[in-house]
Write a protein that holds these residues in place. Structure first.
Motif, PDB file in Angstrom:
ATOM      1  N   GLN A  68      25.269  45.903  39.488  1.00  0.00           N
ATOM      2  CA  GLN A  68      24.634  45.274  40.644  1.00  0.00           C
ATOM      3  C   GLN A  68      25.610  44.373  41.398  1.00  0.00           C
ATOM      4  N   ARG A  69      25.307  44.162  42.664  1.00  0.00           N
ATOM      5  CA  ARG A  69      26.072  43.165  43.420  1.00  0.00           C
ATOM      6  C   ARG A  69      25.998  41.818  42.706  1.00  0.00           C
ATOM      7  N   GLY A  70      27.120  41.130  42.654  1.00  0.00           N
ATOM      8  CA  GLY A  70      27.174  39.833  41.993  1.00  0.00           C
ATOM      9  C   GLY A  70      27.564  39.903  40.543  1.00  0.00           C
ATOM     10  N   ASP A  71      27.539  41.103  39.924  1.00  0.00           N
ATOM     11  CA  ASP A  71      27.973  41.245  38.537  1.00  0.00           C
ATOM     12  C   ASP A  71      29.461  40.971  38.424  1.00  0.00           C
ATOM     13  N   ARG A  72      29.856  40.430  37.281  1.00  0.00           N
ATOM     14  CA  ARG A  72      31.261  40.278  36.971  1.00  0.00           C
ATOM     15  C   ARG A  72      31.824  41.629  36.529  1.00  0.00           C
ATOM     16  N   ILE A  73      33.085  41.911  36.917  1.00  0.00           N
ATOM     17  CA  ILE A  73      33.691  43.190  36.552  1.00  0.00           C
ATOM     18  C   ILE A  73      35.166  42.984  36.228  1.00  0.00           C
TER      19      ILE A  73
ATOM     20  N   ARG B 195      34.083  40.078  41.162  1.00  0.00           N
ATOM     21  CA  ARG B 195      32.637  40.262  41.341  1.00  0.00           C
ATOM     22  C   ARG B 195      32.377  41.504  42.187  1.00  0.00           C
ATOM     23  N   VAL B 196      31.330  42.223  41.822  1.00  0.00           N
ATOM     24  CA  VAL B 196      30.926  43.398  42.583  1.00  0.00           C
ATOM     25  C   VAL B 196      30.344  42.929  43.915  1.00  0.00           C
ATOM     26  N   GLU B 197      30.845  43.485  45.023  1.00  0.00           N
ATOM     27  CA  GLU B 197      30.386  43.072  46.342  1.00  0.00           C
ATOM     28  C   GLU B 197      29.718  44.187  47.129  1.00  0.00           C
ATOM     29  N   GLY B 198      29.675  45.401  46.565  1.00  0.00           N
ATOM     30  CA  GLY B 198      29.088  46.501  47.320  1.00  0.00           C
ATOM     31  C   GLY B 198      28.252  47.423  46.468  1.00  0.00           C
ATOM     32  N   ASP B 199      27.359  48.148  47.122  1.00  0.00           N
ATOM     33  CA  ASP B 199      26.578  49.170  46.441  1.00  0.00           C
ATOM     34  C   ASP B 199      27.445  50.398  46.187  1.00  0.00           C
ATOM     35  N   TYR B 200      26.892  51.353  45.454  1.00  0.00           N
ATOM     36  CA  TYR B 200      27.596  52.597  45.169  1.00  0.00           C
ATOM     37  C   TYR B 200      27.960  53.322  46.465  1.00  0.00           C
ATOM     38  N   GLU B 201      29.203  53.862  46.507  1.00  0.00           N
ATOM     39  CA  GLU B 201      29.660  54.661  47.640  1.00  0.00           C
ATOM     40  C   GLU B 201      30.352  55.923  47.140  1.00  0.00           C
ATOM     41  N   TYR B 202      30.108  57.024  47.822  1.00  0.00           N
ATOM     42  CA  TYR B 202      30.832  58.265  47.550  1.00  0.00           C
ATOM     43  C   TYR B 202      31.923  58.385  48.598  1.00  0.00           C
ATOM     44  N   ARG B 203      33.196  58.167  48.181  1.00  0.00           N
ATOM     45  CA  ARG B 203      34.304  58.098  49.138  1.00  0.00           C
ATOM     46  C   ARG B 203      35.487  58.933  48.645  1.00  0.00           C
TER      47      ARG B 203
END
Length: 326
Positions: free
Chosen positions: A75-80, A94-102
Motif C-alpha cells: 500500500q501507499r505509505g508502506d515502508r520498502i 516509502r511506497v508512493e504509488g499504486d501498481y503500474e504496468y510499465r
C-alpha cells in the motif's frame, strides 16, 4: 499500521541502482501481462497456470503470492527495502504509488511501484540476525517490525525473525537457493572484515589455487603491485600478473584504473581487486586497456573463493575458515 516489505532487485541485485535512480521497485513475470485485473490470489494462480503450466505447483503458488502482494497488499505509505550488493547498502523508502504496468521503464521488469527513498543502511552495521533474515532469496516478503526498527536505529539488535507463510516458502529449489544466498552473504561478511593486508594475502592464496606462484609485496610504494604472480614465481615466465588491492576505499573510478594499467607492459596481465566495486567508467577503462585487465569486486571475489576453496592452502583457509554443508 503501515507495512514493511523487502523487494529483491533481480538476481544478484543487478537492478538495485536502477531502482534507486528511477525511484521505484519492480518485479518481472515474463509473459504474464498486466496485473491490473488480477485482484485476488486465485486470479493470479489461474493466470500463472496458463502461462507456466510446466512449473511445479509450489513454484506457481510462490510466484502467485508475490504477484498478489505486489499488486494488492503493498500500500501507499508502506515502508520498502531493497539491497545493492555492489555497495553493500540497503535502501529504505516509502511506497508512493499504486501498481503500474510499465514495460521498458525498468530493464527486464514490467510491474512497478513508485518509491521515495529516504535512508541508506550499510549492511555491516546490522546484527547477524538481521543480515541472515534479509539474505533471503524471496522476491518479496515482510521482514517484520523488529527488523525495521533496527534499520531505523542502525545498530540495535533485533531478535525477531521474519515469519514466512507456506506460499512464501515455495518448493525445495526455492529453499535451496535461499540457503545458498544466505551462505554467500555470510562469506561476503567474513571476507569484508579482513584487514587490507589480509585481503592481499587472500588474493595471493586464491591465485595459488589457480596454479600460479604468488606473493604479497613488501609494504610501501608498490606502483599498483600489491600481489605479484607468475608460473615460476620469479616473473621470468609469462604471464606475469600484477595485482592492485583496494579494500574499504569505496567505489573505484576510471582514473585509478587508468593509473594501474599504465604500469603494465608487454605480456603483463593486470588484476584490480576493489571490495567497494567499480564505477561504470572504471569498467570501461578496464575493457579498453592495452593489456588484459580483470576487475574483481567483492561479489566476484566471494564466488571465486567458494569455487576454489577446496584447493586453498593453510594460509587461505586460516583467513577464511569455512566448512562445506551438504
Amino acid at each position: 499500521m503501515p507495512g514493511f516489505w523487502m523487494v529483491r532487485a533481480g538476481e544478484g541485485g543487478y537492478l538495485a541502482k536502477e531502482f534507486v535512480e528511477k525511484e521505484c521497485v519492480a518485479v518481472g513475470f515474463d509473459g504474464v501481462g498486466s496485473f491490473e485485473q488480477l485482484t485476488t490470489l486465485g486470479a493470479f494462480k489461474g493466470r500463472l497456470l496458463g502461462v507456466y503450466p510446466d512449473d511445479s505447483p509450489g513454484k506457481r503458488a510462490g510466484a502467485a503470492g508475490v504477484g498478489h502482494k505486489f499488486r494488492t497488499l503493498v500500500q501507499r505509505g508502506d515502508r520498502i527495502l531493497t539491497y545493492d550488493p555492489d555497495t553493500r547498502l540497503y535502501h529504505l523508502g516509502r511506497v508512493e504509488g499504486d501498481y503500474e504496468y510499465r514495460p521498458g521503464f525498468v530493464s527486464d521488469y514490467s510491474h512497478v511501484r513508485r518509491v521515495k527513498w529516504d535512508r541508506q543502511i550499510l549492511r555491516d552495521t546490522l546484527s547477524s540476525g538481521v543480515r541472515n533474515t534479509l539474505g533471503s532469496t524471496l522476491t518479496l516478503f515482510e521482514p517484520g517490525d523488529a527488523i525495521l526498527q533496527e534499520m531505523l536505529r542502525s545498530g540495535v539488535s533485533a531478535e525477531t525473525p521474519a515469519v514466512l507463510d507456506e506460499e512464501d516458502r515455495g518448493d525445495e529449489t526455492t529453499i535451496y537457493l535461499e540457503q545458498l544466498s544466505r551462505s554467500h552473504e555470510f562469506i561476503a561478511d567474513r571476507v569484508n572484515r579482513l584487514s587490507p593486508h589480509e585481503m592481499e594475502q587472500l588474493l595471493a592464496a586464491l591465485l595459488r589455487t589457480m596454479g600460479f606462484k604468488a606473493r604479497v609485496t613488501l609494504p610501501g610504494p608498490d606502483r599498483g603491485r600489491d600481489v605479484v604472480a607468475s608460473p615460476d614465481g620469479l616473473g621470468l615466465q609469462s604471464p606475469r600478473i600484477f595485482c592492485e588491492v583496494k579494500h574499504r576505499k569505496g567505489s573505484i573510478g576510471a582514473p585509478e584504473v587508468r593509473s594501474f594499467t599504465s604500469t603494465l607492459r608487454g605480456d603483463d596481465r593486470g588484476l584490480f581487486l576493489s571490495t567497494g566495486g567499480f564505477t561504470r567508467e572504471a569498467k570501461y577503462e578496464g575493457d579498453r586497456s592495452h593489456v588484459p585487465v580483470t576487475l574483481v569486486d567483492l561479489e566476484e571475489l566471494v564466488r571465486l573463493v567458494v569455487e576454489h576453496y577446496e584447493q586453498f592452502d593453510t594460509v587461505g583457509r586460516a583467513l577464511i575458515p569455512l566448512d562445506r554443508v551438504y
